[in-house]
Design a protein around this motif. Structure first.
Motif, PDB file in Angstrom:
ATOM      1  N   SER A   1      -3.674   0.324  -2.764  1.00  0.00           N
ATOM      2  CA  SER A   1      -2.718  -0.498  -3.495  1.00  0.00           C
ATOM      3  C   SER A   1      -2.246   0.286  -4.716  1.00  0.00           C
ATOM      4  O   SER A   1      -3.067   0.827  -5.463  1.00  0.00           O
ATOM      5  CB  SER A   1      -3.390  -1.803  -3.930  1.00  0.00           C
TER       6      SER A   1
ATOM      7  N   GLU B   1     -13.358   0.705  -0.770  1.00  0.00           N
ATOM      8  CA  GLU B   1     -13.190   1.033   0.652  1.00  0.00           C
ATOM      9  C   GLU B   1     -11.711   0.945   0.990  1.00  0.00           C
ATOM     10  O   GLU B   1     -11.102  -0.133   0.942  1.00  0.00           O
ATOM     11  CB  GLU B   1     -13.987   0.062   1.534  1.00  0.00           C
ATOM     12  N   LEU B   2     -11.119   2.085   1.337  1.00  0.00           N
ATOM     13  CA  LEU B   2      -9.675   2.170   1.524  1.00  0.00           C
ATOM     14  C   LEU B   2      -9.257   1.898   2.958  1.00  0.00           C
ATOM     15  O   LEU B   2     -10.076   1.863   3.876  1.00  0.00           O
ATOM     16  CB  LEU B   2      -9.180   3.565   1.095  1.00  0.00           C
ATOM     17  N   ASN B   3      -7.940   1.724   3.133  1.00  0.00           N
ATOM     18  CA  ASN B   3      -7.349   1.532   4.453  1.00  0.00           C
ATOM     19  C   ASN B   3      -6.878   2.863   5.021  1.00  0.00           C
ATOM     20  O   ASN B   3      -6.554   3.789   4.272  1.00  0.00           O
ATOM     21  CB  ASN B   3      -6.152   0.577   4.377  1.00  0.00           C
ATOM     22  N   ASP B   4      -6.809   2.934   6.335  1.00  0.00           N
ATOM     23  CA  ASP B   4      -6.238   4.118   6.985  1.00  0.00           C
ATOM     24  C   ASP B   4      -4.721   4.116   6.794  1.00  0.00           C
ATOM     25  O   ASP B   4      -4.090   3.084   6.741  1.00  0.00           O
ATOM     26  CB  ASP B   4      -6.538   4.119   8.477  1.00  0.00           C
TER      27      ASP B   4
ATOM     28  N   TYR C   1      -8.807  -6.458  -2.047  1.00  0.00           N
ATOM     29  CA  TYR C   1      -9.967  -5.787  -1.465  1.00  0.00           C
ATOM     30  C   TYR C   1     -11.186  -6.695  -1.324  1.00  0.00           C
ATOM     31  O   TYR C   1     -12.158  -6.319  -0.672  1.00  0.00           O
ATOM     32  CB  TYR C   1     -10.314  -4.540  -2.298  1.00  0.00           C
TER      33      TYR C   1
ATOM     34  N   LEU D   1      -5.094   8.261   3.961  1.00  0.00           N
ATOM     35  CA  LEU D   1      -5.667   7.056   3.353  1.00  0.00           C
ATOM     36  C   LEU D   1      -4.607   6.358   2.504  1.00  0.00           C
ATOM     37  O   LEU D   1      -3.718   7.008   1.950  1.00  0.00           O
ATOM     38  CB  LEU D   1      -6.879   7.409   2.486  1.00  0.00           C
ATOM     39  N   LYS D   2      -4.732   5.029   2.418  1.00  0.00           N
ATOM     40  CA  LYS D   2      -3.774   4.242   1.634  1.00  0.00           C
ATOM     41  C   LYS D   2      -4.518   3.425   0.580  1.00  0.00           C
ATOM     42  O   LYS D   2      -5.693   3.104   0.736  1.00  0.00           O
ATOM     43  CB  LYS D   2      -2.972   3.318   2.558  1.00  0.00           C
TER      44      LYS D   2
ATOM     45  N   PHE E   1       0.842  -1.193   0.000  1.00  0.00           N
ATOM     46  CA  PHE E   1       0.000   0.000   0.000  1.00  0.00           C
ATOM     47  C   PHE E   1       0.883   1.250   0.000  1.00  0.00           C
ATOM     48  O   PHE E   1       1.976   1.244   0.559  1.00  0.00           O
ATOM     49  CB  PHE E   1      -0.921   0.032   1.230  1.00  0.00           C
TER      50      PHE E   1
ATOM     51  N   ARG F   1     -14.659  -5.493  -0.551  1.00  0.00           N
ATOM     52  CA  ARG F   1     -14.635  -4.068  -0.243  1.00  0.00           C
ATOM     53  C   ARG F   1     -14.630  -3.188  -1.491  1.00  0.00           C
ATOM     54  O   ARG F   1     -14.198  -2.045  -1.428  1.00  0.00           O
ATOM     55  CB  ARG F   1     -13.419  -3.733   0.635  1.00  0.00           C
TER      56      ARG F   1
ATOM     57  N   LYS G   1     -13.754   6.955   4.022  1.00  0.00           N
ATOM     58  CA  LYS G   1     -12.797   5.963   3.533  1.00  0.00           C
ATOM     59  C   LYS G   1     -13.174   5.395   2.166  1.00  0.00           C
ATOM     60  O   LYS G   1     -12.495   4.510   1.659  1.00  0.00           O
ATOM     61  CB  LYS G   1     -12.667   4.805   4.526  1.00  0.00           C
TER      62      LYS G   1
END
Length: 345
Positions: free
Chosen positions: A251, A342-345, A320, A248-249, A210, A323, A284
């Motif tokens: 891929s 839907e992203l990662n923190d 994902y 936010l992170k 990421f 997601r 997100k």
């Protein structure tokens, strides 16, 4: 050697097995002498010691015997190790604790004669329990090994997919710069600088699982600006980012394929039919919308290859899973893409 990672599921299994084997002596050992505390009886002490040794065997088998001997197909050594463990688990407590004091004398058990059971009846439950514990540890370890192999295969395939995608971007961008140099455009140096930033991102960051969303969006901006350098009509590309990408992170190089295809297969440099690229970030959730008019240009089968989109779909499924939502539609003259992620923190 990679460090063994213990999952939460394994921790729960280990904890449950440990509690079960510690509790068994309290539940099944009878107290023949009512005046004597259960903790003082030899039968209780022996069974508790057996169960503690069984637990030790379970963990030894799981963490050492199976990966170091069984997985390496040294089956004879594995069987010998199991036999030794069996003898230690049951013979050591037998030698330490004697049961003569705990057993009722003949004729004192409710007026009936008490006969010592035959050896096979005494050892059968022990053999069965040891065998079941061995199978349980084997099953859990085999399943863990399978999951590890599956994860490694997925990671390898993702790396392979990225290796296929990255040259695709670079070749298109180099073609754009080549067109600028033929035109002796003053924007050629600016294009080289943007390309160097893109290549730095590809070489340094695209191998990461990421990256920050801001970095990925910067890559997209540079790509679109490189496309704009060779256009006559600047309003033929409508690019908009709504929302805050901070913290936010994502891929890396996941979004660019949908954008790049709009330029490859769509009508460009047409102010009346602009390529529309909209990125919206709400908390997100990232939503990418791409719309373009189809080009009348004929493409060969090789040029029509959808390997980029196909690989991106695979990456979405791997990374994902549930997601994301991807919608790709087309009409007679237009092409639409909408991706919600839907992203990662």
């Amino acid at each position: 050697m990679n460090k063994l990672k213990i999952t939460n599921r394994e921790n729960i299994i280990f904890f449950g097995v440990s509690i079960l084997f510690i509790l068994i002596p309290f539940l099944v050992v009878p107290n023949f002498e009512q005046q004597q505390n259960i903790f003082q009886t030899m039968r209780f002490k022996r069974m508790l010691t057996e169960n503690i040794l069984l637990l030790g065997f379970f963990f030894l088998n799981y963490f050492y015997l199976i990966p170091r001997i069984y997985f390496k197909k040294k089956y004879l050594f594995y069987i010998i190790a199991l036999l030794l463990c069996f003898l230690i688990v049951y013979q050591v407590p037998e030698m330490i604790f004697q049961l003569k004091k705990d057993l009722p004398k003949i004729g004192e058990f409710k007026g009936e004669r008490f006969r010592k059971p035959p050896p096979f009846m005494m050892w059968s439950p022990k053999v069965l329990l040891f065998f079941c514990l061995t199978l349980i540890s084997l099953f859990i370890r085999q399943n863990k090994s399978y999951q590890e192999v599956k994860e490694e295969k997925q990671l390898s395939e993702i790396a392979y997919l990225r290796a296929q995608i990255n040259p695709h971007f670079l070749f298109n961008t180099l073609n754009n710069i080549y067109a600028l140099t033929l035109q002796k455009s003053d924007y050629a140096s600016d294009a080289v600088m943007k390309l160097s930033k893109m290549m730095r991102f590809v070489v340094s960051d695209s191998s990461k699982d990421f990256v920050s969303l801001q970095q990925d969006l910067e890559y997209i901006k540079n790509y679109i600006q490189l496309q704009q350098l060779r256009l006559v009509t600047k309003n033929s590309i409508l690019f908009e980012i709504i929302g805050n990408p901070s913290n936010l992170k994502i891929s890396p190089l996941l979004l660019i394929n949908f954008i790049e295809n709009a330029f490859k297969y769509g009508v460009i440099d047409d102010e009346n039919n602009p390529i529309k690229i909209n990125l919206e970030i709400v908390e997100k959730v990232l939503t990418l919308k791409v719309e373009n008019l189809k080009s009348d240009e004929e493409f060969s089968d090789d040029e029509k290859s959808e390997i980029g989109i196909s690989n991106t779909k695979k990456r979405l499924n791997y990374i994902y899973a549930d997601r994301y939502q991807l919608s790709i539609n087309e009409t007679v003259d237009r092409f639409f893409v909408e991706l919600k992620l839907e992203l990662n923190d």
